[in-house]
Design a protein around this motif. Sequence first.
Motif, PDB file in Angstrom:
ATOM      1  N   PHE A 442      -9.138  82.738 -53.035  1.00 58.51           N
ATOM      2  CA  PHE A 442      -8.213  83.837 -53.260  1.00 58.51           C
ATOM      3  C   PHE A 442      -7.673  84.318 -51.919  1.00 58.51           C
ATOM      4  CE2 PHE A 442     -10.534  83.841 -57.202  1.00 58.51           C
ATOM      5  CZ  PHE A 442      -9.623  84.286 -58.147  1.00 58.51           C
ATOM      6  N   THR A 463      -1.541  91.693 -59.267  1.00 60.33           N
ATOM      7  CA  THR A 463      -1.673  90.245 -59.483  1.00 60.33           C
ATOM      8  C   THR A 463      -2.598  89.685 -58.410  1.00 60.33           C
ATOM      9  OG1 THR A 463       0.538  90.093 -60.440  1.00 60.33           O
ATOM     10  CG2 THR A 463      -0.471  88.048 -59.643  1.00 60.33           C
ATOM     11  N   THR A 465      -4.138  86.154 -57.248  1.00 64.15           N
ATOM     12  CA  THR A 465      -4.047  84.709 -57.407  1.00 64.15           C
ATOM     13  C   THR A 465      -4.800  84.009 -56.285  1.00 64.15           C
ATOM     14  OG1 THR A 465      -1.975  84.673 -56.171  1.00 64.15           O
ATOM     15  CG2 THR A 465      -1.829  84.862 -58.576  1.00 64.15           C
ATOM     16  N   TYR A 480      -7.770  81.371 -64.435  1.00 61.82           N
ATOM     17  CA  TYR A 480      -8.472  82.549 -63.942  1.00 61.82           C
ATOM     18  C   TYR A 480      -9.338  83.145 -65.047  1.00 61.82           C
ATOM     19  CZ  TYR A 480      -4.947  82.192 -60.268  1.00 61.82           C
ATOM     20  OH  TYR A 480      -4.146  81.733 -59.263  1.00 61.82           O
ATOM     21  N   ILE A 492      -7.811  89.810 -66.851  1.00 64.76           N
ATOM     22  CA  ILE A 492      -6.914  89.009 -66.020  1.00 64.76           C
ATOM     23  C   ILE A 492      -6.269  87.948 -66.875  1.00 64.76           C
ATOM     24  CG2 ILE A 492      -8.766  87.446 -65.309  1.00 64.76           C
ATOM     25  CD1 ILE A 492      -7.377  87.270 -62.557  1.00 64.76           C
ATOM     26  N   GLY A 497      -2.770  85.197 -63.293  1.00 67.82           N
ATOM     27  CA  GLY A 497      -3.636  86.071 -62.513  1.00 67.82           C
ATOM     28  C   GLY A 497      -3.238  87.523 -62.543  1.00 67.82           C
ATOM     29  N   ALA A 523     -11.541  81.616 -60.056  1.00 67.09           N
ATOM     30  CA  ALA A 523     -10.425  80.673 -60.174  1.00 67.09           C
ATOM     31  C   ALA A 523     -10.998  79.265 -60.209  1.00 67.09           C
ATOM     32  CB  ALA A 523      -9.451  80.833 -59.013  1.00 67.09           C
TER      33      ALA A 523
END
Length: 852
Positions: A442, A463, A465, A480, A492, A497, A523
């Motif tokens: 991340f 957000t 990601t 995610y 989420i 994301g 993730a």
Amino acid sequence: VTVRFRSCDRNKKIHFGSSEPEDFRVGEDGVVYAERSFQLSAEPTEFIVSAQDKETQEEWQMRVKLTPKPAFAGTSEKDQKKIEDIVFPWQQYKHSSPLKRQKRDWVIPPINLPENSRGPFPQELVRIRSDRDKSLSLRYSVTGPGADQPPTGIFIINPISGQLSVTKPLDREQIASFHLRAHAVDVNGNQVENPIDIVINVIDMNDNRPEFLHQVWNGTVPEGSKPGTYVMTVTAIDADDPNAQNGMLRYRILSQAPSSPSPNMFTINNETGDIITVAAGLDREKVQQYTLIIQATDMEGNPTYGLSNTATAVITVTDVNDNPPEFTAMTFYGEVPENRVDVIVANLTVTDKDQPHTPAWNAMYRMTGGDPTGRFTILTDPNSNDGLVTVVKPIDFETNRMFVLTVAAENQVPLAKGIQHPPQSTATVSITVIDVNESPYFVPNPKLVRQEEGLLAGSMLTTFTAQDPDRYMQQTSLRYSKLSDPANWLKIDPVNGQITTTAVLDRESIYVQNNMYNATFLASDNGIPPMSGTGTLQIYLLDINDNAPQVNPKEATTCETLQPNAINITAIDPDIDPNAGPFAFELPDTPASIKRNWTIVRISGDHAQLSLRIRFLEAGIYDVPIVITDSGNPHASSTSVLKVKVCQCDINGDCTDVDRIVGAGLGTGAIIAILLCIIILLILVLMFVVWMKRRDKERQAKQLLIDPEDDVRDNILKYDEEGGGEEDQDYDLSQLQQPDTVEPDAIKPVGIRRLDERPIHAEPQYPVRSAAPHPGDIGDFINEGLKAADNDPTAPPYDSLLVFDYEGSGSTAGSLSSLNSSSSGGEQDYDYLNDWGPRFKKLADMYGGGDD
């Protein structure tokens, strides 16, 4: 010559010395030796011999003159071997004078006798005589070690002629000299002469071979040593006289094996036995050890007359660093997966001709190029001496796909001087990096978001990601998921994301620490194998004025009078500045008694004082509402009730009627404590009752399990089963028990037995028996009544032959209910029972005795 020192004190320890020590040496026994060979001149040679007491250092001296003895040509061999006469000094006494000067005793020169003489024995040595033997008949004798002392019998003397002889060969290595004393006495045993000393020296003969201290001698010499380098020393000893040629040894090397590179690599000092190198070319890699045969010969090495012996000298050539390590290849290859550390990627092999596992053989590796960031290191395997190329920092395939390292190897110690080889060897190492599926990450991590509390559910927050570092792998987008959300406030979107709220964000939640709320997300990719990475979202919650202040504490105590009666209170607000203090404190308008009896004054932004407004307030418990308002925008206020206990106080302001006030109104804690005590008492009582009932059941079960044959009482007296009362104990009712008359089909299995109830149904009607008095009829009557009870639908299950818990009224033991008849007992005549004996007299009294 022998010099003699005589002292009255025989215990003196004397040391002899010479004024010409380079020419003459005096032994401890007074024998003077020539230190070198020289010719005496015609003139006498003089020197001084000193005798010094070792303890007192007192010294005496005497002069010695040596005169050459002329050799006469006409002397025959017989005259040369003529036995020497030793004459006692003659002492003359004159009767006219009681004391006369006497002649000094003679000093007899020592007698030299070769060892190992072949005889014949006894062999005459000298003749002892006194010049007074012409006028007297004398007897001669010798004393001392070798004569009359151990070893006895070596020397003997003829008592008449005084001829001294030796009886056997002598050994100088055992006894080098003998000290005897000669005596002359008359026939009456009276001493006529002073004893004289006779010294017999045993002349050494070469009768002992040299002996080495060790048969095998071990020495070392470094390889490449220059000529003249000391190696070792060998030593031999000879039992013969070391001051004579018989004990003077000489050494020499007889042989050398192997003979390369030269047959004469070593030499030996013939007098000291020191072995040194005489030729260059010692190389451990070619010859590791030499074996020398060493010979020692006495008679100063005379090969004709000297005796000899041999020993072995083993010389080990020790290693020096004269060979550097050399790589077995110019290039080495290896590979490593990315992001891996502490793995060996290549083995570097070297050869070294030096002795293994020594500093001259142990190799050290270092990198000279190709690794500017220090991602590799090279360790040495102590057993194989290989270099192990190891990764110490992770490598990213997307940044570096290959490394070409330059390495060098050298020994732990530097090369010896004069070696022409290069001190080190070099090689290259080619390392290939293998691409692997890496975990997504991340960005940023952690991510900080500032948000006011009170955000409603369903609101988009941010957000969050991640990125996949595998740029050269074909993978789909990341997915995610939520990993940690303590308050369950967030969700989420698995594709993009996007994070939204699922509940209202509250800064005052227990899951918020220092205004910060942390949530963790995951993730994941779809690589082989799948990899995942985590990221932390930090939400910094900004405070809003969503909490009203409250009073603290909730309870207080004051006195009935004005002084002292102040109560300090504090306002507590979960919010923070500026939505908290300073606070405003006031009393409500209703009820009117509040402001009439009480007054409140703020003493700081968070504190206030409540006190009585009137002079006296009766003791008791009062609820005082207080309105507190914070400084937020907009303001938030609340009414908190403060429970005030008003009590009588002493002069110190302490309550004196606390018990009465507590009785009037107990606090929550006191009530809970009382309830807990009551519950504990109830539990103890319940446990006691259960225990008592269990003990009663165990006692009843034990009574039912008693074997009738083991019961000491009469069977009819078992009151819980068949007894008619305590009074029946005086009668024998065993005749009622007639099992022979009981029909087998009339016996009913034992069912459920109850002993705690009496029948509630109507008593069954049993057939009336005739008055025929016969003992056997009782059993028939019982069996018929049992059958009737079994067939009676109204009979309860406990009313059977085996249940006797209910026995009717009248007797203290009850009655036998199953034997009751539906007709009155007075209608039958039971007087015949009296005729059956005392066992049935009780029945007669019960049924035939009327009202009694």
